[in-house]
Design a protein around this motif. Structure first.
Motif, PDB file in Angstrom:
ATOM      1  N   LEU A 188      32.986  97.911  10.409  1.00 14.77           N
ATOM      2  CA  LEU A 188      33.394  98.658  11.608  1.00 14.77           C
ATOM      3  C   LEU A 188      32.360  98.495  12.726  1.00 14.77           C
ATOM      4  CD1 LEU A 188      34.743 102.000  10.064  1.00 14.77           C
ATOM      5  CD2 LEU A 188      36.076 100.190  11.136  1.00 14.77           C
ATOM      6  N   ILE A 189      31.070  98.545  12.348  1.00 14.71           N
ATOM      7  CA  ILE A 189      30.003  98.389  13.340  1.00 14.71           C
ATOM      8  C   ILE A 189      30.017  96.975  13.926  1.00 14.71           C
ATOM      9  CG2 ILE A 189      27.492  98.340  13.651  1.00 14.71           C
ATOM     10  CD1 ILE A 189      27.363 100.530  11.483  1.00 14.71           C
ATOM     11  N   ILE A 190      30.289  95.969  13.062  1.00 14.69           N
ATOM     12  CA  ILE A 190      30.282  94.572  13.516  1.00 14.69           C
ATOM     13  C   ILE A 190      31.485  94.263  14.407  1.00 14.69           C
ATOM     14  CG2 ILE A 190      30.495  92.170  12.729  1.00 14.69           C
ATOM     15  CD1 ILE A 190      28.941  93.018  10.205  1.00 14.69           C
ATOM     16  N   LEU A 191      32.660  94.777  14.030  1.00 12.86           N
ATOM     17  CA  LEU A 191      33.900  94.354  14.678  1.00 12.86           C
ATOM     18  C   LEU A 191      34.285  95.207  15.885  1.00 12.86           C
ATOM     19  CD1 LEU A 191      36.058  93.596  11.504  1.00 12.86           C
ATOM     20  CD2 LEU A 191      34.972  91.937  13.033  1.00 12.86           C
ATOM     21  N   LEU A 192      34.019  96.517  15.834  1.00 12.40           N
ATOM     22  CA  LEU A 192      34.510  97.404  16.895  1.00 12.40           C
ATOM     23  C   LEU A 192      33.455  97.608  17.965  1.00 12.40           C
ATOM     24  CD1 LEU A 192      36.374 100.146  14.817  1.00 12.40           C
ATOM     25  CD2 LEU A 192      37.337  98.151  15.955  1.00 12.40           C
ATOM     26  N   PRO A 193      33.869  97.699  19.232  1.00 12.32           N
ATOM     27  CA  PRO A 193      32.908  98.005  20.311  1.00 12.32           C
ATOM     28  C   PRO A 193      32.384  99.433  20.175  1.00 12.32           C
ATOM     29  CG  PRO A 193      35.153  97.980  21.155  1.00 12.32           C
ATOM     30  CD  PRO A 193      35.231  97.465  19.748  1.00 12.32           C
ATOM     31  N   ARG A 194      31.188  99.645  20.667  1.00  6.28           N
ATOM     32  CA  ARG A 194      30.542 100.956  20.515  1.00  6.28           C
ATOM     33  C   ARG A 194      31.281 102.064  21.255  1.00  6.28           C
ATOM     34  NH1 ARG A 194      24.036  99.557  21.024  1.00  6.28           N
ATOM     35  NH2 ARG A 194      23.946  98.166  19.206  1.00  6.28           N
ATOM     36  N   LYS A 195      32.080 101.727  22.245  1.00  3.40           N
ATOM     37  CA  LYS A 195      32.820 102.740  22.996  1.00  3.40           C
ATOM     38  C   LYS A 195      33.849 103.447  22.125  1.00  3.40           C
ATOM     39  CE  LYS A 195      32.351 100.410  27.480  1.00  3.40           C
ATOM     40  NZ  LYS A 195      33.070  99.786  28.629  1.00  3.40           N
ATOM     41  N   ILE A 196      34.372 102.744  21.121  1.00  2.00           N
ATOM     42  CA  ILE A 196      35.413 103.336  20.269  1.00  2.00           C
ATOM     43  C   ILE A 196      34.794 104.315  19.274  1.00  2.00           C
ATOM     44  CG2 ILE A 196      37.169 102.831  18.526  1.00  2.00           C
ATOM     45  CD1 ILE A 196      37.693 100.210  19.930  1.00  2.00           C
ATOM     46  N   LEU A 197      33.755 103.876  18.572  1.00  3.33           N
ATOM     47  CA  LEU A 197      33.077 104.725  17.593  1.00  3.33           C
ATOM     48  C   LEU A 197      31.637 104.924  18.064  1.00  3.33           C
ATOM     49  CD1 LEU A 197      34.403 103.032  14.326  1.00  3.33           C
ATOM     50  CD2 LEU A 197      35.191 105.166  15.321  1.00  3.33           C
ATOM     51  N   GLN A 198      31.432 105.973  18.857  1.00  6.57           N
ATOM     52  CA  GLN A 198      30.129 106.176  19.475  1.00  6.57           C
ATOM     53  C   GLN A 198      29.125 106.820  18.533  1.00  6.57           C
ATOM     54  OE1 GLN A 198      30.715 108.330  23.109  1.00  6.57           O
ATOM     55  NE2 GLN A 198      31.889 106.690  24.090  1.00  6.57           N
ATOM     56  N   HIS A 199      29.579 107.760  17.708  1.00  9.45           N
ATOM     57  CA  HIS A 199      28.674 108.512  16.851  1.00  9.45           C
ATOM     58  C   HIS A 199      28.757 107.994  15.418  1.00  9.45           C
ATOM     59  CE1 HIS A 199      26.575 111.887  14.985  1.00  9.45           C
ATOM     60  NE2 HIS A 199      26.183 112.238  16.193  1.00  9.45           N
ATOM     61  N   PRO A 200      27.631 107.942  14.711  1.00  8.87           N
ATOM     62  CA  PRO A 200      27.667 107.477  13.306  1.00  8.87           C
ATOM     63  C   PRO A 200      28.612 108.277  12.422  1.00  8.87           C
ATOM     64  CG  PRO A 200      25.400 107.544  14.088  1.00  8.87           C
ATOM     65  CD  PRO A 200      26.240 108.161  15.170  1.00  8.87           C
ATOM     66  N   ILE A 201      28.774 109.584  12.712  1.00  5.73           N
ATOM     67  CA  ILE A 201      29.686 110.393  11.897  1.00  5.73           C
ATOM     68  C   ILE A 201      31.127 109.945  12.098  1.00  5.73           C
ATOM     69  CG2 ILE A 201      30.603 112.740  11.575  1.00  5.73           C
ATOM     70  CD1 ILE A 201      27.851 113.827  11.926  1.00  5.73           C
ATOM     71  N   ASP A 202      31.454 109.428  13.298  1.00  7.19           N
ATOM     72  CA  ASP A 202      32.789 108.866  13.520  1.00  7.19           C
ATOM     73  C   ASP A 202      33.038 107.678  12.588  1.00  7.19           C
ATOM     74  OD1 ASP A 202      33.176 110.702  15.537  1.00  7.19           O
ATOM     75  OD2 ASP A 202      32.534 109.340  17.123  1.00  7.19           O
ATOM     76  N   ILE A 203      32.027 106.847  12.436  1.00 10.97           N
ATOM     77  CA  ILE A 203      32.129 105.687  11.541  1.00 10.97           C
ATOM     78  C   ILE A 203      32.308 106.144  10.100  1.00 10.97           C
ATOM     79  CG2 ILE A 203      30.918 103.646  10.660  1.00 10.97           C
ATOM     80  CD1 ILE A 203      29.497 103.487  13.376  1.00 10.97           C
ATOM     81  N   LEU A 204      31.510 107.153   9.688  1.00 15.78           N
ATOM     82  CA  LEU A 204      31.610 107.662   8.313  1.00 15.78           C
ATOM     83  C   LEU A 204      32.981 108.274   8.057  1.00 15.78           C
ATOM     84  CD1 LEU A 204      29.976 108.165   5.675  1.00 15.78           C
ATOM     85  CD2 LEU A 204      29.475 110.443   6.571  1.00 15.78           C
TER      86      LEU A 204
END
Length: 340
Positions: A224-240
């Protein structure tokens, strides 16, 4: 979300319980089955995956090679077996194989061989031949497979409070990413190509570790970190949280897995505690992370194991760097050397 979740899991548990009860109502097995993976050990113990009636089960066999027949690798072979269905500690249905009729075995040509299982079995066989007496520890580090470790070895790491280091986790994935990134950077490979290589290598590693929850969390988060731009998932908890939903949609039973609970809860604790320790000195940060990890693990271990490994607070200070920076890289070296 609570209503959708409750409805989904009520239906899932009902269907799962019906299947389990049907299998355990007639546990005896006398039929042909195809061994998807077949991992032998020097004490006549064999573990792996077997396909029975188009269903995959983990199997255990404890006297293979004690008879006069030659001890051979039966991966992708269809054999007549005798045994019974049994429930594991995690309430999964497993197969206990009592006898394998080697004379009835034939190569199963109806299915394409899984390239990952084939290569993994090759590594297991190579390590058994040339890896020394403690090759089981190396395989546990590489693939998170603790079946080849003795009961005493497992009890030791549990007693010390470092059992989580044998599970494939974020540190394994980070090590793989660093190795690939440093190698490619040294060869001056462009960043888009490096990202493509990582997007291929990480899912491949998931096949090698049989999609264990802790590894799956780290792999999906990294992708997710590699493929998606940071604007979509800004906070690490969003990624989790996104990873949490993806994993449970793919493998709903993982929510009852202890490794899944350990992995996500400890990661959540670390992310919530990050603002408190971001400006600390490195040694203090490491100590505070150790305490946060201990508190996250305490909630799970107290419920499942009825015990708290207080010694883990001290042991992790030494063993986490030792495993991360020395043992796991050396295990990768052993993995590469096993090919030659």
């Amino acid at each position: 979300m609570p209503i959708i979740s409750a409805t989904y899991y009520t239906s899932y548990l009902h269907n799962n319980n019906l299947e389990t009860q049907t299998l355990l109502a007639h546990p005896e097995i006398k039929q042909h089955g195809t061994f998807i993976s077949f991992k032998s050990h020097h004490n006549h113990k064999v573990v792996g995956t077997i396909q029975l009636n188009n269903q995959h089960f983990s199997f255990y066999h404890y006297n293979y090679g004690q008879q006069k027949q030659q001890k051979i690798d039966l991966t992708h072979f269809n054999c007549h077996i005798k045994g019974y269905f049994h429930t594991s500690k995690a309430n999964d249905v497993v197969v206990i194989v009592k006898q394998i009729d080697v004379k009835s075995c034939h190569k199963d040509t109806t299915k394409l061989p899984n390239i990952f299982n084939t290569h993994k079995n090759f590594i297991y066989n190579q390590m058994e031949k040339y890896g020394g007496k403690e090759y089981g520890r190396v395989l546990a580090l590489l693939f998170g497979d603790v079946h080849l470790l003795s009961v005493d070895q497992l009890e030791d790491v549990k007693r010390i409070g470092i059992y989580h280091l044998l599970a494939v986790s974020g540190s394994h994935i980070v090590s793989i990413i660093i190795i690939i990134q440093m190698t490619c950077t040294a060869l001056r490979i462009p960043i888009p190509v490096i990202k493509c290589l990582l997007c291929i290598a990480l899912p491949c590693y998931a096949f090698y570790v049989d999609f264990v929850p802790s590894a799956l969390r780290a792999i999906i988060s990294a992708l997710l970190i590699i493929l998606l731009p940071r604007k979509i998932l800004q906070h690490p908890i969003d990624i989790l949280a996104t990873t949490f939903l993806i994993v449970l949609l793919l493998f709903p039973a993982y929510i009852y897995d202890i490794g899944f609970q350990f992995s996500f809860l400890i990661t959540l604790f670390i992310l919530l505690g990050k603002p408190l320790i971001a400006k600390d000195y490195p040694l203090r940060t490491f100590w505070h992370l150790n305490i946060i990890t201990f508190l996250g693990a305490f909630i799970i271990s107290a419920v499942h194991f009825n015990e708290i490994q207080w010694v883990g607070l001290i042991a992790n200070l030494f063993f986490i760097p030792f495993y991360t920076f020395l043992l796991f890289p050396l295990a990768i070296v052993c993995f590469l050397l096993s090919h030659i």
